[in-house]
Design an enzyme around this catalytic site. Structure first.
Site, PDB file in Angstrom:
ATOM      1  N   ASP A 156       0.581  -1.150  -0.104  1.00  0.00           N
ATOM      2  CA  ASP A 156      -0.219  -0.074  -0.153  1.00  0.00           C
ATOM      3  C   ASP A 156       0.892   1.343  -0.002  1.00  0.00           C
ATOM      4  OD1 ASP A 156      -2.729   0.692   0.389  1.00  0.00           O
ATOM      5  OD2 ASP A 156      -2.961  -1.294   1.481  1.00  0.00           O
ATOM      6  N   ASP A 199      -3.586   4.346  -1.936  1.00  0.00           N
ATOM      7  CA  ASP A 199      -4.541   4.591  -1.277  1.00  0.00           C
ATOM      8  C   ASP A 199      -5.186   5.973  -1.332  1.00  0.00           C
ATOM      9  OD1 ASP A 199      -6.402   3.913   1.164  1.00  0.00           O
ATOM     10  OD2 ASP A 199      -5.459   5.523   1.741  1.00  0.00           O
ATOM     11  N   ASP A 257     -11.927  -2.605   3.398  1.00  0.00           N
ATOM     12  CA  ASP A 257     -12.930  -1.733   3.263  1.00  0.00           C
ATOM     13  C   ASP A 257     -14.436  -2.091   3.179  1.00  0.00           C
ATOM     14  OD1 ASP A 257     -11.178   0.377   4.358  1.00  0.00           O
ATOM     15  OD2 ASP A 257     -10.862   0.835   1.967  1.00  0.00           O
TER      16      ASP A 257
END
Length: 590
Positions: A132, A234, A364
């Protein structure tokens, strides 16, 4: 002895995979004619939430050594790439998405030596690692922000977005994780407000400052030089801001996410990133396309623009929620016709150039089988297999969330005290502060909360599902007694081995990767049917999204076609699909 047993288990697993995937070899004639082939287009990505994968030291938190201990399992899935959620140093206000040091490892996860061993272990097995990249914001405990708060004259002040209090309160900006929905936090040390689109402990970085960009590019090179194979970026569309911070333009109708994703210099910065860093390495990049519409998506991934490789959208994830409410599902369920329309539209975006992705779950999101299928004992396995068939037969690079290969489902907490996610906790507090219905909020969270997808991975039927010898950071789903790797490993009909077969199918038939997509019977409210075609090869996919028998109307003669995948035993009558039935045909060449 334990090591021998483990090796035998892996060997049995591979035998099952080989025996159950008796597929014809690739059509080399077709493959030789595919232009612009790339490893990241043909890859299947497996996402690991490290906090919940495997704990090696008994502290209840998954760690890098835990992942290392399970690399043979990961390899046995047939996947190519692991996307690892953040493992950087962090105080964990948002479970690692608040980074205090971009070039160090969170102590709960291990050391940099552990990371190096993980990367080597993956590469030795032919696996790639994607990390990430979280650079819209950092942690308020990052040294940059500590310095920035100390004085208005500090050199690091311009690393963040500040608004002096003597100018009054800045124009409204919405924060996703703030109890008051306020993205401006007053800081008394310098009598100023700082911007945070997310938690108050996640100040937004000022990309308008070239020094910030230089720091970020230097950090990216650090990881690429180690051998990391790419970044999932992100909320990357949010990085550019209008630093005059005007009132929200009327054209956005209060839609902060759309506004955040359209900063004035966004693509300028991504092109600079590509020029300075990305173009120097053989890596893959994917944008988390928050706020990006289908009209704008190609700007991120058009090869001629030299930005990123692919992007994933949120339009699919938004289907079925009631408008104007926080993640409350429509009690009537979601519309399959709308679902088909969204995924067909997004396929068309990348039909001629660029590249897309496909996913139904991640860290998420709630669990795939609960959100999109049916997690009842009768249909959990069937609907899980059906949804996996969708993911592995659509165009774009598939992103598959850990645990979905077992058919893991939502834990559905009854009490707010069981939640660990900042989003659920702060939204509950907001409802409480506004005298709202907290019981209704908890009921809605049983379907939509992020923690549903973050419960510990279910390895076996031992204490805590074999995840930890200690107290798990988040409760284990009670169904682990029957839903676990050990129970499914050597069952050729398990959800786990069905997933392995699907991965094998996608690799055998590159028509599923590069082929043209054609939606069939688009107004059918129960069945999703489509063709994938490349050169003279065509595959037909039929998926029943309902818990009842449903008619599939494709107008295709299947009498001489070959069944490649089927989640039911036996044949198919060519028309009536059983509940959650999934079937893939290789059509007779015309």
């Amino acid at each position: 002895m334990q090591k021998i047993i483990s090796l035998v288990a892996v060997g049995l697993t591979m035998l099952i995979m080989i025996s159950s995937c008796q597929m014809p070899a690739n059509n080399s004639n077709i493959n030789s004619k595919i232009p612009d082939r790339a490893w990241w287009k043909e890859a299947v990505v497996y996402q690991i939430y490290p906090r919940s994968f495997k704990d090696s030291d008994g502290d209840g938190i998954g760690d890098l050594k835990g992942i290392i201990s399970k690399l043979d399992y990961i390899k046995s899935l047939g996947i190519d790439v692991v996307w690892l959620n953040p493992v950087y140093a962090s105080p964990n206000d948002d479970n690692g998405y608040d980074i205090s040091d971009y070039q160090d490892i969170m102590k709960e996860f291990g050391t940099m030596e552990d990371f190096d061993n993980l990367l080597k272990g993956m590469h030795d097995r032919g696996l790639k690692l994607v990390m990430d990249l979280v650079v819209n914001h950092c942690s308020s405990e990052h040294e940059w922000f500590r310095q920035a708060r100390s004085s208005r004259d500090n050199p690091y002040r311009e690393y963040f977005h500040w608004w002096p209090a003597e100018k009054g309160k800045p124009a409204k900006r919405y924060s996703f994780f703030d109890v008051n929905n306020d993205a401006w936090k007053y800081d008394s040390l310098t009598d100023s407000y700082y911007l945070h689109y997310f938690s108050v402990k996640q100040p937004d970085l000022n990309w308008e400052n070239p020094k910030v960009r230089e720091e970020i590019y230097k950090m990216m090179r650090f990881w690429f030089d180690k051998g990391v194979d790419g970044f999932r970026m992100d909320v990357i569309p949010f990085i550019s801001k209008d630093t005059t911070f005007p009132e929200l333009p009327a054209e956005y109708n209060g839609d902060m996410i759309r506004y955040y994703a359209n900063g004035p210099h966004l693509h300028e910065y991504l092109q600079e990133m590509n020029r300075e860093v990305l173009s120097k390495y053989d890596i893959m990049t994917v944008a988390e396309g928050a706020g990006v519409t289908y009209r704008e998506a190609l700007d991120f991934v058009d090869p001629d623009r030299h930005e990123l490789n692919m992007a994933y959208h949120f339009d699919g994830m938004n289907i079925g929620y009631l408008p104007g409410q926080f993640k409350v599902m429509d009690p009537e369920g979601y519309s399959l016709v709308e679902f088909k329309k969204v995924y067909s539209l997004w396929d068309s975006v990348f039909a001629e150039k660029g590249w897309g992705t496909i996913y139904l779950g991640n860290h998420d999101q709630p669990r795939m089988v609960t959100r999109w299928g049916n997690d009842s004992p009768e249909y959990r396995e069937l609907s899980s297999k059906m949804l996996s068939t969708f993911l592995l037969t659509m165009g774009g690079t598939p992103y598959y969330y850990f645990g979905d290969e077992l058919g893991m489902k939502n834990i559905k907490f009854d009490h707010i005290e069981d939640y660990r996610d900042i989003e659920s906790i702060n939204m509950y507090q907001q409802v409480l502060n506004n005298n709202g219905d907290t019981k209704a909020f908890i009921e809605a969270q049983k379907i939509s909360a992020r923690d549903n997808g973050r419960t510990p991975f279910q390895w076996d039927a031992s204490h805590n599902a074999g995840f930890t010898a200690g107290i798990p950071w988040l409760k284990v789903n009670p169904d682990y007694i029957s839903v676990n790797v050990e129970a499914q490993e050597n069952d050729p009909n398990s959800v786990l081995n069905y997933f392995r077969k699907l991965v094998g199918l996608r690799k055998q038939y590159l028509t599923l990767v590069y082929g043209k997509y054609e939606l069939l019977d688009k107004d059918n409210p129960d069945v999703y049917s489509y063709k994938r075609s490349l050169s003279n090869e065509s595959l037909l996919v039929m998926l029943n999204f309902r818990d009842k028998a449903s008619i599939a109307t494709t107008g295709i003669d299947l009498s001489k076609s070959e069944i490649l995948m089927h989640n039911y035993p036996g044949g198919f009558d060519g028309k009536r699909l059983r509940p959650y039935e999934a079937i893939v045909y290789k059509l007779q060449a015309e």
